[in-house]
Design a protein around this motif. Sequence first.
Motif, mmCIF file in Angstrom:
data_model
loop_
_atom_site.group_PDB
_atom_site.id
_atom_site.type_symbol
_atom_site.label_atom_id
_atom_site.label_comp_id
_atom_site.label_asym_id
_atom_site.label_seq_id
_atom_site.Cartn_x
_atom_site.Cartn_y
_atom_site.Cartn_z
ATOM 1 N N ILE A 160 0.836 -1.213 0.000
ATOM 2 C CA ILE A 160 0.000 0.000 0.000
ATOM 3 C C ILE A 160 0.865 1.254 0.000
ATOM 4 O O ILE A 160 0.659 2.184 -0.793
ATOM 5 C CB ILE A 160 -0.938 -0.002 1.222
ATOM 6 N N ALA A 161 1.857 1.285 0.885
ATOM 7 C CA ALA A 161 2.694 2.479 1.022
ATOM 8 C C ALA A 161 3.546 2.723 -0.222
ATOM 9 O O ALA A 161 3.672 3.865 -0.686
ATOM 10 C CB ALA A 161 3.583 2.343 2.257
ATOM 11 N N THR A 162 4.133 1.679 -0.773
ATOM 12 C CA THR A 162 5.018 1.863 -1.921
ATOM 13 C C THR A 162 4.249 2.127 -3.214
ATOM 14 O O THR A 162 4.744 2.838 -4.088
ATOM 15 C CB THR A 162 5.940 0.644 -2.099
ATOM 16 N N VAL A 163 3.050 1.579 -3.333
ATOM 17 C CA VAL A 163 2.209 1.902 -4.495
ATOM 18 C C VAL A 163 1.837 3.378 -4.465
ATOM 19 O O VAL A 163 1.835 4.058 -5.499
ATOM 20 C CB VAL A 163 0.946 1.016 -4.526
ATOM 21 N N TRP A 164 1.536 3.882 -3.289
ATOM 22 C CA TRP A 164 1.245 5.317 -3.141
ATOM 23 C C TRP A 164 2.427 6.149 -3.631
ATOM 24 O O TRP A 164 2.240 7.194 -4.278
ATOM 25 C CB TRP A 164 0.964 5.629 -1.676
ATOM 26 N N GLN A 165 3.640 5.693 -3.351
ATOM 27 C CA GLN A 165 4.810 6.476 -3.740
ATOM 28 C C GLN A 165 5.114 6.368 -5.225
ATOM 29 O O GLN A 165 5.497 7.354 -5.866
ATOM 30 C CB GLN A 165 6.040 6.022 -2.952
ATOM 31 N N ALA A 166 4.955 5.191 -5.817
ATOM 32 C CA ALA A 166 5.432 4.962 -7.186
ATOM 33 C C ALA A 166 4.382 5.200 -8.263
ATOM 34 O O ALA A 166 4.741 5.364 -9.434
ATOM 35 C CB ALA A 166 5.974 3.538 -7.305
ATOM 36 N N SER A 167 3.102 5.214 -7.915
ATOM 37 C CA SER A 167 2.060 5.338 -8.942
ATOM 38 C C SER A 167 2.161 6.648 -9.718
ATOM 39 O O SER A 167 1.823 6.705 -10.904
ATOM 40 C CB SER A 167 0.673 5.227 -8.301
ATOM 41 N N GLY A 168 2.633 7.706 -9.069
ATOM 42 C CA GLY A 168 2.762 8.984 -9.748
ATOM 43 C C GLY A 168 3.764 8.944 -10.886
ATOM 44 O O GLY A 168 3.547 9.537 -11.949
ATOM 45 N N LEU A 169 4.873 8.219 -10.672
ATOM 46 C CA LEU A 169 5.860 8.088 -11.745
ATOM 47 C C LEU A 169 5.270 7.321 -12.928
ATOM 48 O O LEU A 169 5.459 7.705 -14.086
ATOM 49 C CB LEU A 169 7.101 7.362 -11.224
ATOM 50 N N VAL A 170 4.549 6.245 -12.626
ATOM 51 C CA VAL A 170 3.905 5.468 -13.689
ATOM 52 C C VAL A 170 2.896 6.344 -14.421
ATOM 53 O O VAL A 170 2.801 6.305 -15.652
ATOM 54 C CB VAL A 170 3.221 4.215 -13.108
ATOM 55 N N MET A 171 2.149 7.150 -13.685
ATOM 56 C CA MET A 171 1.184 8.065 -14.297
ATOM 57 C C MET A 171 1.868 9.010 -15.277
ATOM 58 O O MET A 171 1.393 9.210 -16.405
ATOM 59 C CB MET A 171 0.489 8.875 -13.199
ATOM 60 N N ALA A 172 3.014 9.584 -14.862
ATOM 61 C CA ALA A 172 3.715 10.541 -15.722
ATOM 62 C C ALA A 172 4.198 9.874 -17.009
ATOM 63 O O ALA A 172 4.084 10.448 -18.103
ATOM 64 C CB ALA A 172 4.882 11.153 -14.959
ATOM 65 N N MET A 173 4.718 8.658 -16.899
ATOM 66 C CA MET A 173 5.218 7.963 -18.080
ATOM 67 C C MET A 173 4.073 7.515 -18.986
ATOM 68 O O MET A 173 4.157 7.602 -20.211
ATOM 69 C CB MET A 173 6.074 6.772 -17.660
ATOM 70 N N MET A 174 2.996 7.039 -18.373
ATOM 71 C CA MET A 174 1.832 6.627 -19.161
ATOM 72 C C MET A 174 1.201 7.827 -19.856
ATOM 73 O O MET A 174 0.748 7.726 -21.010
ATOM 74 C CB MET A 174 0.804 5.939 -18.261
ATOM 75 N N LEU A 175 1.167 8.961 -19.167
ATOM 76 C CA LEU A 175 0.596 10.162 -19.758
ATOM 77 C C LEU A 175 1.414 10.598 -20.979
ATOM 78 O O LEU A 175 0.845 11.002 -22.005
ATOM 79 C CB LEU A 175 0.542 11.285 -18.728
ATOM 80 N N ALA A 176 2.724 10.499 -20.874
ATOM 81 C CA ALA A 176 3.572 10.831 -22.019
ATOM 82 C C ALA A 176 3.279 9.887 -23.186
ATOM 83 O O ALA A 176 3.248 10.308 -24.346
ATOM 84 C CB ALA A 176 5.041 10.735 -21.617
#
Length: 290
Positions: A160-176
């Motif tokens: 739970i804690a690490t998904v909270w931290q890393a999901s934003g990076l995945v979001m940025a790459m997916m958005l690109a």
Amino acid sequence: MRHPLRKAIPFAALLPMALTVIVGYLGTVLWSLRISLTNSRSFPSDTFVGMAQYTRLFENERWLLSLNNLALYGVLFIGACLVIGFLLAVFIDQNVTGEGVLRTIFLYPYAMSFVATGLVWQWMLTPGNGIEQAAHQFGFAGFSFDWIVDQDMVMYTVVIATVWQASGLVMAMMLAGLRGIDGEIWKAARLDGIPAWRVYLSIVLPMMWPTIATVLLLLTTAVVKLFDAVVAMTQGGPGTASEVPAKFIMDHLFGRANIALASAGAVVLLVPVLAMLAPYAYARSRKGRA
């Protein structure tokens, strides 16, 4: 076409730097491999023992438990990050109001040290504090959330804690990746009456495979080197329930003065990274030659 103002850096100028990086990286890997084949304890030794350290490693119940924990964590962490990151990217890609603010909010956790945020998560998940205390104050007196002290559930709190931290990076790459999709595809899909979810599944995601492959490589590397989140939140406990390979290696390297066994563990951890990196590098090289 080369930009007229951009000056090409001579290959001869880059060669010493490249050789330094390659020799330094390969040197440390080969040194670890060599040490793992000896009986070194506190200091390096030249006494060759073959694969004895690897045999000891895979006979160690704590190491086997750490591998099981890492496998469970990896599946949940990578799956959750991909799904949440993609959904966040799809949401932001709809030209929502305040897009810049939302991107900053979602990406900010990744810029923070988990040593600090891990302590906050520990407080939030500790029974009697954080989430449980807030629920009691809202009138849910019977609410209980004790996963962080439950041997069967503690790894889920780390997820739970690490998904909270890393999901934003995945979001940025997916958005690109989404922003690189030709807008004509959406126009054609609307004319044909194809539902949006079908366009994403059948057209958009396959076209985003290079982005997804890069995300998978980064997430897999993050899984293999999982250490700070566990140390900050659980210290490997309760007992050894949240033990992970990186913590096992560090404990034997510094706490138990067994650098040979720690080096054997490090070499084993290198295998899944190379297994992911090799096909990725091969695919990129073939694409570059095409």
